[in-house]
Scaffold this active site. Structure first.
Site, short mmCIF file in Angstrom:
data_model
loop_
_atom_site.label_atom_id
_atom_site.label_comp_id
_atom_site.label_asym_id
_atom_site.label_seq_id
_atom_site.Cartn_x
_atom_site.Cartn_y
_atom_site.Cartn_z
N CYS A 156 26.66 -5.09 11.64
CA CYS A 156 25.42 -5.12 12.41
C CYS A 156 25.30 -3.84 13.22
O CYS A 156 26.29 -3.26 13.65
CB CYS A 156 25.40 -6.34 13.32
SG CYS A 156 23.84 -6.54 14.23
N ASP A 205 24.39 -3.66 16.15
CA ASP A 205 24.66 -3.99 17.55
C ASP A 205 25.72 -3.04 18.13
O ASP A 205 26.78 -2.84 17.53
CB ASP A 205 25.15 -5.44 17.64
CG ASP A 205 25.17 -5.97 19.06
OD1 ASP A 205 25.90 -5.40 19.89
OD2 ASP A 205 24.47 -6.97 19.34
N ARG A 264 27.78 -3.39 20.38
CA ARG A 264 29.03 -4.02 20.83
C ARG A 264 30.03 -4.23 19.70
O ARG A 264 31.11 -4.78 19.94
CB ARG A 264 28.71 -5.37 21.49
CG ARG A 264 27.81 -5.26 22.70
CD ARG A 264 27.28 -6.62 23.11
NE ARG A 264 26.39 -7.18 22.10
CZ ARG A 264 25.83 -8.40 22.18
NH1 ARG A 264 26.12 -9.18 23.21
NH2 ARG A 264 25.02 -8.82 21.23
N HIS A 293 28.45 -11.05 13.58
CA HIS A 293 29.01 -11.34 14.91
C HIS A 293 28.21 -12.44 15.59
O HIS A 293 26.99 -12.55 15.41
CB HIS A 293 29.02 -10.08 15.78
CG HIS A 293 27.66 -9.57 16.16
ND1 HIS A 293 27.05 -9.89 17.36
CD2 HIS A 293 26.78 -8.77 15.50
CE1 HIS A 293 25.85 -9.31 17.41
NE2 HIS A 293 25.67 -8.62 16.30
N CYS A 323 24.29 -12.63 17.51
CA CYS A 323 23.48 -11.62 16.82
C CYS A 323 21.99 -11.82 17.12
O CYS A 323 21.42 -12.88 16.84
CB CYS A 323 23.72 -11.71 15.32
SG CYS A 323 22.76 -10.53 14.34
#
Length: 210
Positions: free
Chosen positions: A43, A45, A47, A99, A102
């Site tokens: 992803c 993302d 993080r 994750h 999400c």
């Protein structure tokens, strides 16, 4: 946290100094070329940085990231990355990593509109539709979201398996293996979903190439 772009540049200087001290030959090795054993489809993302959460050195993982770690068969950016990874770099393992928490999956579970993003989210919604009966039998919404994230990862593993050039590789040998993982942001741990494939045995016959 970097408040300005200049802090990113300063951070790079610190990283270079630290890396040179801990691994003196790393940059010379990197300059000679890349030889990763892994392709990571994750992803976007911020993080979930692949190298950091696996404690890997630069050059270890070839990375492709997008919203909700999707494998869309009309996404030529992703197709080019996967093709290069298996045909030129000869990676042994492809990891699809979702994750918990999400945002793309959360958006796909709602009826809210996000403008242009809706055209990407529809691919995630398609996964929900496939597993709708199982998902809507889960009353707790957090548990439902977690299960949706896991099922989405498994569907993307299957989507990689449907690529013609992946099947070409399997006709030549056992690689690449395709794995489904989930990252738990709350504790930093990776979870193996035990959904690993390296043949077309799990696919419907219509998706198998001769």
């Amino acid at each position: 946290m970097a408040n300005t772009f200049n802090e990113l540049l300063k951070g790079n200087e610190i990283w270079v100094k630290s890396t040179t001290e801990s691994t003196p030959d790393l940059f010379d090795s990197m300059a000679e070329g890349q030889h990763p054993q892994f392709l990571w489809i994750g992803c976007a993302d911020s993080r979930v940085p692949a190298e950091e959460i696996t404690n890997s050195l630069p050059g270890s993982i070839f990375v492709q990231r997008n919203v909700a770690n999707m494998v869309v068969h009309t996404d030529y950016n992703l197709l080019s990355v996967v093709n290069y990874a298996v045909k030129a770099l000869h990676v042994k393992h492809i990891i699809i990593c979702g994750h918990y928490g999400c945002g793309g999956v959360k958006a796909a579970m709602s009826n809210d509109s996000y403008g242009l993003l809706d055209n990407w989210i529809v691919h995630i919604k398609n996964v929900y539709q496939i597993h709708q009966q199982e998902l809507e039998a889960i009353e707790d919404l957090v548990e439902r979201e977690h299960r949706f994230i896991e099922l989405n990862v498994k569907e993307q593993v299957n989507n990689v398996s449907k690529l013609s050039f992946i099947q070409e590789e399997w006709k030549q040998g056992e690689f690449p293996y395709i794995h489904g993982w989930v990252f738990n942001i709350e504790n930093g741990k990776l979870q193996n979903l035990n959904h690993t494939v390296n043949t077309t045995d799990h696919l419907d016959p219509v998706f198998k190439y001769k």
